[in-house]
Design a protein around this motif. Structure first.
Motif, mmCIF file in Angstrom:
data_model
loop_
_atom_site.group_PDB
_atom_site.id
_atom_site.type_symbol
_atom_site.label_atom_id
_atom_site.label_comp_id
_atom_site.label_asym_id
_atom_site.label_seq_id
_atom_site.Cartn_x
_atom_site.Cartn_y
_atom_site.Cartn_z
ATOM 1 N N THR A 84 0.755 -1.306 0.094
ATOM 2 C CA THR A 84 0.088 -0.086 0.210
ATOM 3 C C THR A 84 0.973 1.225 -0.130
ATOM 4 O O THR A 84 0.693 2.082 -0.776
ATOM 5 C CB THR A 84 -0.820 -0.294 1.203
ATOM 6 O OG1 THR A 84 -1.619 -1.228 1.539
ATOM 7 C CG2 THR A 84 -2.105 1.128 1.114
ATOM 8 N N MET A 91 2.532 1.977 -3.552
ATOM 9 C CA MET A 91 1.484 2.499 -4.330
ATOM 10 C C MET A 91 1.593 3.829 -4.157
ATOM 11 O O MET A 91 1.428 4.606 -4.774
ATOM 12 C CB MET A 91 0.387 1.631 -4.067
ATOM 13 C CG MET A 91 -0.756 2.162 -5.454
ATOM 14 S SD MET A 91 -2.136 1.017 -5.381
ATOM 15 C CE MET A 91 -3.117 2.098 -6.330
ATOM 16 N N LEU A 92 1.440 4.241 -2.764
ATOM 17 C CA LEU A 92 1.296 5.645 -2.412
ATOM 18 C C LEU A 92 2.570 6.434 -2.819
ATOM 19 O O LEU A 92 2.511 7.407 -3.302
ATOM 20 C CB LEU A 92 0.888 5.767 -0.775
ATOM 21 C CG LEU A 92 -0.529 5.445 -0.346
ATOM 22 C CD1 LEU A 92 -0.561 5.411 1.111
ATOM 23 C CD2 LEU A 92 -1.431 6.526 -0.917
ATOM 24 N N TYR A 145 -5.629 10.333 -0.156
ATOM 25 C CA TYR A 145 -5.792 8.893 0.512
ATOM 26 C C TYR A 145 -7.189 8.914 1.174
ATOM 27 O O TYR A 145 -7.986 8.225 1.080
ATOM 28 C CB TYR A 145 -4.821 8.827 1.363
ATOM 29 C CG TYR A 145 -4.446 7.377 1.934
ATOM 30 C CD1 TYR A 145 -4.596 6.056 1.192
ATOM 31 C CD2 TYR A 145 -3.942 6.952 3.118
ATOM 32 C CE1 TYR A 145 -4.213 4.936 1.504
ATOM 33 C CE2 TYR A 145 -3.498 5.827 3.724
ATOM 34 C CZ TYR A 145 -3.877 4.762 2.770
ATOM 35 O OH TYR A 145 -3.708 3.703 3.252
ATOM 36 N N ILE A 185 -3.639 -5.636 -3.965
ATOM 37 C CA ILE A 185 -2.837 -4.659 -4.124
ATOM 38 C C ILE A 185 -1.544 -4.667 -4.710
ATOM 39 O O ILE A 185 -1.111 -3.869 -5.477
ATOM 40 C CB ILE A 185 -2.284 -4.139 -2.380
ATOM 41 C CG1 ILE A 185 -1.670 -2.866 -2.345
ATOM 42 C CG2 ILE A 185 -1.536 -5.246 -1.847
ATOM 43 C CD1 ILE A 185 -2.640 -1.678 -2.667
ATOM 44 N N ALA A 206 -0.670 -1.997 -7.299
ATOM 45 C CA ALA A 206 0.582 -1.252 -7.436
ATOM 46 C C ALA A 206 1.315 -1.502 -8.798
ATOM 47 O O ALA A 206 2.092 -0.659 -9.305
ATOM 48 C CB ALA A 206 1.533 -1.926 -6.192
ATOM 49 N N THR A 254 0.093 0.732 -11.463
ATOM 50 C CA THR A 254 0.543 2.211 -10.990
ATOM 51 C C THR A 254 1.966 2.436 -11.628
ATOM 52 O O THR A 254 2.103 3.390 -12.195
ATOM 53 C CB THR A 254 0.427 2.377 -9.469
ATOM 54 O OG1 THR A 254 -0.576 1.968 -8.960
ATOM 55 C CG2 THR A 254 0.629 3.984 -9.096
ATOM 56 N N ALA A 262 -5.587 3.421 -3.797
ATOM 57 C CA ALA A 262 -4.935 3.019 -2.581
ATOM 58 C C ALA A 262 -6.036 3.294 -1.380
ATOM 59 O O ALA A 262 -5.860 2.464 -0.797
ATOM 60 C CB ALA A 262 -3.762 3.787 -2.458
#
Lengths: 267, 424
Positions: free
Chosen positions: B128, B131-132, B154, B275, B279, B282, B333
């Motif tokens: 997570t 990805m952020l 977020y 996720i 990701a 992304t 996310a």
């Protein structure tokens, strides 16, 4: 001789003030296609301010600046800086070099074709999907960049960060980047500053090459008189914001007002 | 002569290691050595000298080994530089190998023997943050806009999904695009007022924006539930198959459909792969964007805005797209986070989160994709694994950050590969 080529830029009664101080005072001049027009004058004469008005970085107090581009006419005093570069095709360089130092030399040149590439990539959507039209356009842009890099002897540095180049090479690269925009008017702000004599004559050769082979008018601010007198077709002299003389190099050299501005008057 | 030189060097190294051991002793003698314990009626002191001795010995030999390996004792001036160069080599030449190993480990992780619920949970958390980090990399790493309020997007993503599910009974998959869209919209809303700002000033405004979002969520009690948060957020389904022990009448559950034994681990593993996929997408997206004109314009904007204007790049559009796209990934996310937790409250979206995400991007090396991965694993993974250290956990976190910044002031991976090449 200047009149054989079509009029490119007409600056009429341009004035610019900074909180009461008139930096440019009622200046008018013309520039022609395929001509090098030099703007000279002592320090603080307002040369760079004229450039900043032309390229939209400053909004002038009064006066008009018209750019003739074939059939089209652009009122530069009404346009925003990036629009002037994008639509009117006016390219410029800076007194203190402004490259993208961490990007490679080639990337610096590719970015100069940003708007054309943006259209070809359908504003990123087509590019993300890998459309052929974008790939072809990118190839075309790289070919253009390669042409200019070969011309300026920078080809071997193409993949190095621009910030790693020597000072002289960075100056050349900035001009190369401006030419990669395929401009109709190229504004050079002291391109020879800090160059040694060999690099200076290199620069003159490059500018003459551009003038001969490309449809572009060149505006040149320069302190190095050997450069100015050697390559310019027409000279405009500013002092304290006012135009004190204009004409071909031979007449400027003997003009008493110019000599007085540079060397001081006789008592 | 050379013999004596060597002897001399060895003495130096020995002295160096002894000094390290001494410092370690000074640091650990109170931290590890003595400990207060509850005794009947009073507070007693328990000693743990063995810990101290072990750390001193470890420090001594560790240092000796380190100095021997790097052979750096001679060029004292560039001590840290030497270490940094070695790490750069790892980042530069073995990059492909590192990537392959990381991707393979990520894909096979749930099948590995040591993977229990706990490990997979941590891995999900790390992903997570990765990805952020990749989302924020667009704004900070590429466009150079220092954003301290990234957690706001977020939060917007989380709450859009949670509220849509709460009020309209929509599923995760339906809400996912909306969450991204809403977050992107907020990115543009934030982008407009800060167009003229750069550097510190931009950081302050974005910091304020992040707080505004959190305070609104906290105080709009009727709509968001305020500090009570929102619970009962639906879990994502696997192509319409839910992960319930007893599926509702007339529907199939994951384990009944595939006729396998029910296990609560299925959902955990599914969330992990979800996720991982998000990701991964992304990452592909950002790598692709970087090579497109928009990506180059972002980087040019980071380098010199005035020059950008002079070559006809519209700074307004360029900045807004950076904010919007960065925010969009935070939104995705966020909705994953809400769905995984099943419960969200404004507590989860404090400034600390923004700071951690920013730290991941900066420590990883601005603009570097793989740097974000390594930094996330180190910062999030390591602090989770050191949970047994209890109160020393944050000490480790801080020490890690300091260490990275000393050795690699430009981030773990500071190498930047050009997006186009003339010579191959």
């Amino acid at each position: 001789m200047a009149n054989t080529e079509p009029l490119l830029l007409k600056v009429d009664r341009l004035s610019m003030a900074f909180s009461g101080l008139l930096a440019v005072d009622d200046v008018s001049f013309n520039a022609y296609n395929k001509n090098i027009t030099a703007i000279i004058g002592p320090n603080g004469a307002g040369k760079t301010t004229v450039f900043n008005c032309l390229t939209g970085f400053y909004r002038p107090l009064s006066g008009i600046m018209l750019l003739y581009h074939g059939e089209k006419r652009f009122d530069l005093q009404r346009m925003k800086d990036f629009r002037i570069a994008q639509k009117a095709k006016v390219a410029r360089t800076f007194q203190n070099i402004r490259l993208f130092p961490n990007m490679s030399v080639l990337e610096n040149l590719v970015v100069a074709q940003h708007n054309a590439l943006m259209r070809a990539s359908w504003f990123t959507v087509g590019g993300l999907m890998g459309f052929r039209s974008y790939k072809n356009k990118e190839k075309e842009v790289i070919e253009l960049a390669k042409y200019w890099l070969t011309r300026t002897d920078l080809v071997e540095y193409a993949d190095l960060p621009a910030g790693n180049l020597s000072y002289g090479a960075q100056r050349k690269l900035e001009i190369t980047r401006a030419m990669c925009m395929e401009p109709v008017l190229l504004c050079l702000d002291e391109p020879a500053a800090g160059l040694n004599p060999a690099e200076s004559s290199d620069l003159c050769e490059l500018l003459l090459f551009i003038k001969e082979n490309h449809r572009v008018g060149i505006l040149l601010i320069e302190h190095d008189m050997s450069v100015v007198m050697g390559i310019s077709d027409y000279i405009v002299v500013l002092d304290y914001g006012k135009k004190i003389a204009e004409g071909p190099p031979e007449s400027i050299r003997e003009n008493p007002a110019v000599i007085a501005a540079y060397l001081g008057e006789e008592e | 002569m050379i013999q004596r030189q060597k002897q001399n060097n060895f003495n130096k190294e020995l002295k160096d290691a002894l000094l390290t051991a001494l410092i370690t002793f000074a640091l650990t003698v109170l931290l590890f050595g003595v400990r207060t314990v509850q005794q009947p009626g009073k507070l007693g002191i328990e000693t743990r000298w063995s810990w101290v001795i072990l750390s001193v010995i470890a420090a001594f030999f560790g240092r000796l080994f380190f100095v021997f390996c790097t052979g750096l004792i001679n060029n004292k001036g560039s001590y840290f530089q030497g270490v940094a160069d070695n790490i750069t080599k790892i980042g530069g030449t073995v990059k492909i190998l590192t990537t392959v190993i990381l991707v393979l480990t990520a894909i096979l992780l749930p099948l590995l023997p040591f993977s229990d619920r706990y490990v997979i949970d941590i891995a999900t958390l790390v992903l997570t943050y990765i990805m952020l980090g990749w989302g924020l990399n667009i704004v900070v790493g590429l466009a150079g806009l220092l954003d301290l309020g990234y957690v706001a997007f977020y939060a917007v993503g989380s709450y859009s999904f949670a509220l849509l599910a709460h009020y309209h009974d929509l599923s995760f998959w339906v809400c996912l695009p909306f969450a991204g869209l809403f977050a992107a919209m907020f990115g543009v809303i934030l982008g407009f007022p800060v167009l003229r700002l750069r550097g510190d000033y931009l950081a302050i405004v974005t910091l304020g924006f992040g707080e505004i979002i959190r305070v609104i969520l906290l105080n709009w009690y009727q709509f968001t539930g305020g500090p009570d948060g929102i619970s009962g957020i639906p879990r994502p389904a696997f192509f319409g198959l839910e992960f319930k022990r007893i599926p509702p009448e007339g529907t199939a559950s994951f384990h009944t459909f595939f006729s396998i034994e029910y296990s609560s681990l299925h959902r955990i593993i599914f969330l992990y792969y979800l996720i991982l996929l998000m990701a991964f997408i992304t990452n592909l997206f950002v790598i692709r964007l970087r090579k497109l004109p928009i990506g180059r314009a972002w980087e040019a904007l980071r380098e010199d805005e005035t020059a950008c204007r002079s070559i006809g790049i519209n700074p307004t559009n360029t900045k807004l797209t950076a904010f919007a796209l960065g925010a969009m990934f935070a939104g995705f996310a966020g909705s994953f986070f809400a769905s995984r937790q099943g419960f969200i409250s404004p507590e989860s979206f404090t400034f600390t989160e923004s700071a951690i995400i920013l730290a991941i991007v900066v420590l990883g090396g601005m603009g570097s994709q793989i740097g974000v991965v390594i930094a996330s694993i180190v910062l999030i993974g390591a602090t989770e694994f050191f949970r047994e250290l209890e109160e020393f956990r944050m000490l480790v976190f801080g020490a890690l950050m300091v260490a990275i910044m000393i050795w690699k002031p430009k981030g773990l991976i500071s190498h930047r590969a050009p997006t186009v090449r003339l010579h191959t």
